[in-house]
Design a protein around this motif. Sequence first.
Motif, short mmCIF file in Angstrom:
data_model
loop_
_atom_site.label_atom_id
_atom_site.label_comp_id
_atom_site.label_asym_id
_atom_site.label_seq_id
_atom_site.Cartn_x
_atom_site.Cartn_y
_atom_site.Cartn_z
N GLU A 293 0.83 -1.21 0.00
CA GLU A 293 0.00 0.00 0.00
C GLU A 293 0.86 1.25 0.00
N GLU A 294 1.90 1.24 0.84
CA GLU A 294 2.80 2.39 0.93
C GLU A 294 3.38 2.72 -0.44
N GLY A 295 3.92 1.72 -1.09
CA GLY A 295 4.57 1.94 -2.37
C GLY A 295 3.62 2.43 -3.43
N LYS A 296 2.42 1.84 -3.44
CA LYS A 296 1.42 2.28 -4.42
C LYS A 296 1.08 3.75 -4.20
N GLN A 297 1.00 4.11 -2.89
CA GLN A 297 0.72 5.50 -2.54
C GLN A 297 1.83 6.40 -3.07
N GLY A 298 3.07 5.94 -2.91
CA GLY A 298 4.21 6.71 -3.43
C GLY A 298 4.10 6.92 -4.93
N HIS A 299 3.73 5.87 -5.61
CA HIS A 299 3.55 5.96 -7.07
C HIS A 299 2.48 7.01 -7.40
N ALA A 300 1.38 6.95 -6.63
CA ALA A 300 0.28 7.90 -6.86
C ALA A 300 0.74 9.34 -6.63
N ILE A 301 1.51 9.55 -5.54
CA ILE A 301 2.00 10.90 -5.23
C ILE A 301 2.84 11.43 -6.38
N ALA A 302 3.64 10.54 -6.94
CA ALA A 302 4.51 10.94 -8.05
C ALA A 302 3.67 11.37 -9.25
N ILE A 303 2.61 10.62 -9.52
CA ILE A 303 1.76 10.95 -10.67
C ILE A 303 1.03 12.28 -10.44
N ILE A 304 0.45 12.40 -9.23
CA ILE A 304 -0.29 13.63 -8.91
C ILE A 304 0.64 14.83 -8.94
N GLY A 305 1.84 14.65 -8.37
CA GLY A 305 2.80 15.75 -8.33
C GLY A 305 3.38 16.07 -9.69
N GLY A 306 3.08 15.27 -10.67
CA GLY A 306 3.58 15.54 -12.02
C GLY A 306 5.10 15.46 -12.12
N LEU A 307 5.69 14.62 -11.29
CA LEU A 307 7.16 14.51 -11.31
C LEU A 307 7.61 13.81 -12.60
N GLU A 308 8.63 14.34 -13.17
CA GLU A 308 9.10 13.81 -14.44
C GLU A 308 9.56 12.35 -14.25
N LEU A 309 9.12 11.50 -15.14
CA LEU A 309 9.44 10.09 -14.99
C LEU A 309 10.61 9.74 -15.93
N ASP A 310 11.82 9.97 -15.45
CA ASP A 310 12.97 9.62 -16.29
C ASP A 310 13.30 8.14 -16.07
N ASN A 311 14.34 7.66 -16.70
CA ASN A 311 14.60 6.23 -16.58
C ASN A 311 15.01 5.82 -15.17
N ILE A 312 15.61 6.76 -14.43
CA ILE A 312 16.01 6.39 -13.07
C ILE A 312 14.80 6.29 -12.15
N PHE A 313 13.95 7.31 -12.20
CA PHE A 313 12.75 7.29 -11.37
C PHE A 313 11.84 6.14 -11.81
N GLY A 314 11.69 5.98 -13.11
CA GLY A 314 10.87 4.90 -13.64
C GLY A 314 11.38 3.55 -13.16
#
Length: 771
Positions: free
Chosen positions: A231-252
């Motif tokens: 759940e924690e990790g999924k939440q983190g993924h969601a925060i990243a999407i909502i925050g519009g953080l750029e998804l480069d290959n490292i973050f991805g």
Amino acid sequence: MESEDLQIGPEIFGELLQGCVYERAIHTGQQIHARILKNGDFFARNEYIDTKLVIFYAKCDVLDVANRLFFRLRVKNVFSWAAVIGLNCRMGFNEEALIGLVEMQQMGVFPDNFVLPNVLKACGALALVGVGRAVHGYTLKVGFDGCVFVGSSLIDMYGKCGFLDDARKVFDGMIERNVVAWNSMIVSYVQNGINEEAIKVFHEMRSEGIELTRVSLMSFLSASANLDALEEGKQGHAIAIIGGLELDNIFGSSILNFYSKVGLIEDAELAFSIIVEKDIVTWNLLISSYVRHGLVEKALNMCHLMKSKNLRFDCVTLASILAAAADTSNLKLGKEGHCYCIRNNLESDVAVASSIVDMYAKCERIDDAKGVFNSITNRDIVTWNILLAAYADFGLSGEALRIFYQMQLEGVSPNVISWNSVILGFLRNGQLNEAKDMFSQMQSLGVQPNVITWTTLIAGLAQNGHGNEAILVFQNMQEAGIKPTAASITCALSACKDMASLRNGRAFHGYVTRHDLCLLTPIATSLVDMYGKCGNTHQAKRVFDMVLSKELPLYNAMISGYALDGQAGEALALYKHLQKEGIDPDNITFTNLLYGCNHAGLINEGLELFCSMISKHRVNPSMEHYGCVVSLLCRCGNLDEALRLVVKMPYDPDAHIIGSLLAACRAHQENELADYLSKHLLQLEPENPGNYVAISNAYAAAGSWNEVSKVRDLMKEKGLRKYPGCSWIQIGEEVHVFLAGDRSHSNTEEIYAILASLGMEMRFNAEILHS
DNA sequence: ATAGGGTTAG
């Protein structure tokens, strides 16, 4: 710069160079450098410009030029020192960076808050906490402790050195904290495996309203992955999407890594597919994830896809491929991997070389494994442990011990894993005392046994027939404060099962219930198995019913329980049910069913089952299967058919089969054949008490009690008093032994009948009920 | 100043 006549002072060139530093504009900077040299000594020997040039080349990572210019500097100030130390740090020349710090101080230049972060980074990288502490003291003395850059670097340094309390103290004492300070604290916790704390700090950071960066989320995802915190990790993924953080290959990749670690392969595949710029790490993550989850085909398909995109495999890719080969004992694939490593010079990497050794060992090519091991020059503890584990796995305890001593002679001190392997080697070879001796030796040498050490010991004792001791060791483990894993509990339950100790088994069932472990499939299966072998099919069925998604091993355990208890009808019903659920029975299912039919005297059902096993389910009958059928045939008086089957089958008959035939021969007064079989049995294994039991059984079946006594006397004479795998009954002064758990014989009912007529109860020797 | 992948034991 159109005209050389134009009067441009050195400051302008300095400014221009500074611009090139900001832009990392190496070519423009070099042109300016050329122009400066052209302008002659007035410029070229200007301290300000010289320093700027050093900073420029340093920031552009041109090590040799930066070093040369720095060396020529007449006056080295704090700025040029900072530039050169920073460069060495970036290049990973941490020792040089620290030497720079010492030299600058010797020349009377004192480090400022720009130099210190780099110095601290070098301390962290070299794990020199002493130097780091000295620098910490200096920052306090000079008053740099208010600087967020210095503070963050101190956190990082303490974190890298493993001193989490100090890192936390710095963090708590900071007047001002920026994102990097928070991130450093989280990263420190993650790197030291304190994932819960990392997640706590992450939440604190959010509630303080600090704007998260990709680094914050990446370390949070890493902590979530390590904790299997879905759940924690999924939440983190969601925060990243909502925050519009750029998804480069490292973050991805960190998102991909999270999904693969928690076992959500489809989500990992999705993360992989949306990463635009996939690099080698991205590919490797998905491949290793496939291998970890046993999806070897998919992993290899990915490798082919990589090839078709003209991407080259690196060390990590090969380590995954070799692990896949090892897991599936695929020698052909393993050799291909080995060859690729040789062609591409990848075997110089320790991890790859170690994987090659492991691959050969797992493919049962221990000599090849040893050969590759010998060719490795830079062996580390893992390499040694792999070879050690290989010998241990084969039960070659002597070889394992030799390796264990040799590694120490070569200066590698064994860790828990090494000790565990040595212990395992002894246990696999039945050397219980040596194993226990090693177990105490490791402790006296200050190596603490972990849950695997304890579980290995429990399993080894149980497998060597020392169930009671196994259960005691389980208790010792708890007293030592080690939390048992599912495997530890499974081993303990298996010990209860082997001893048919319902009392101990019930105690473990209680433990499992108290710790909410009932629903774990392997544990539930062991419970069913234990209750079944203890003759309590009622309890076994209760546990069986509780499991929601039932798999074959669970069915097998329940069927075996019914079979042992003489409830062949129930066993066959379960077999039908299993097929209705679309589960394919395996050879174990048939062994249990045939045994059940044999035990209950269901001759037609048993023979029918045997035929359908071969023709419909394409199971190659084992010796045990034949044994049951031979026994069935003998029971229904079809001695001729039984003999024909024995001649036809592709095995040399074992003691059980000969025992069945022997009993049938005695019952049919075929004494000549019976005597021949008895002789054959004793020739086969003269020291095996089970054979004497079989001979005595046969006499018992024919009612020749005098002969039974004679065989017992013979056993006594030979000193064969312990006979595992058999049961005994006492009739008055006489003790009669019978095979129990013997799949070709079922005289329990007859014994019951005899005892009932004598007004006595049957007594099973619990220790030897099941073999 | 902070960030992603591979090798060992039940």
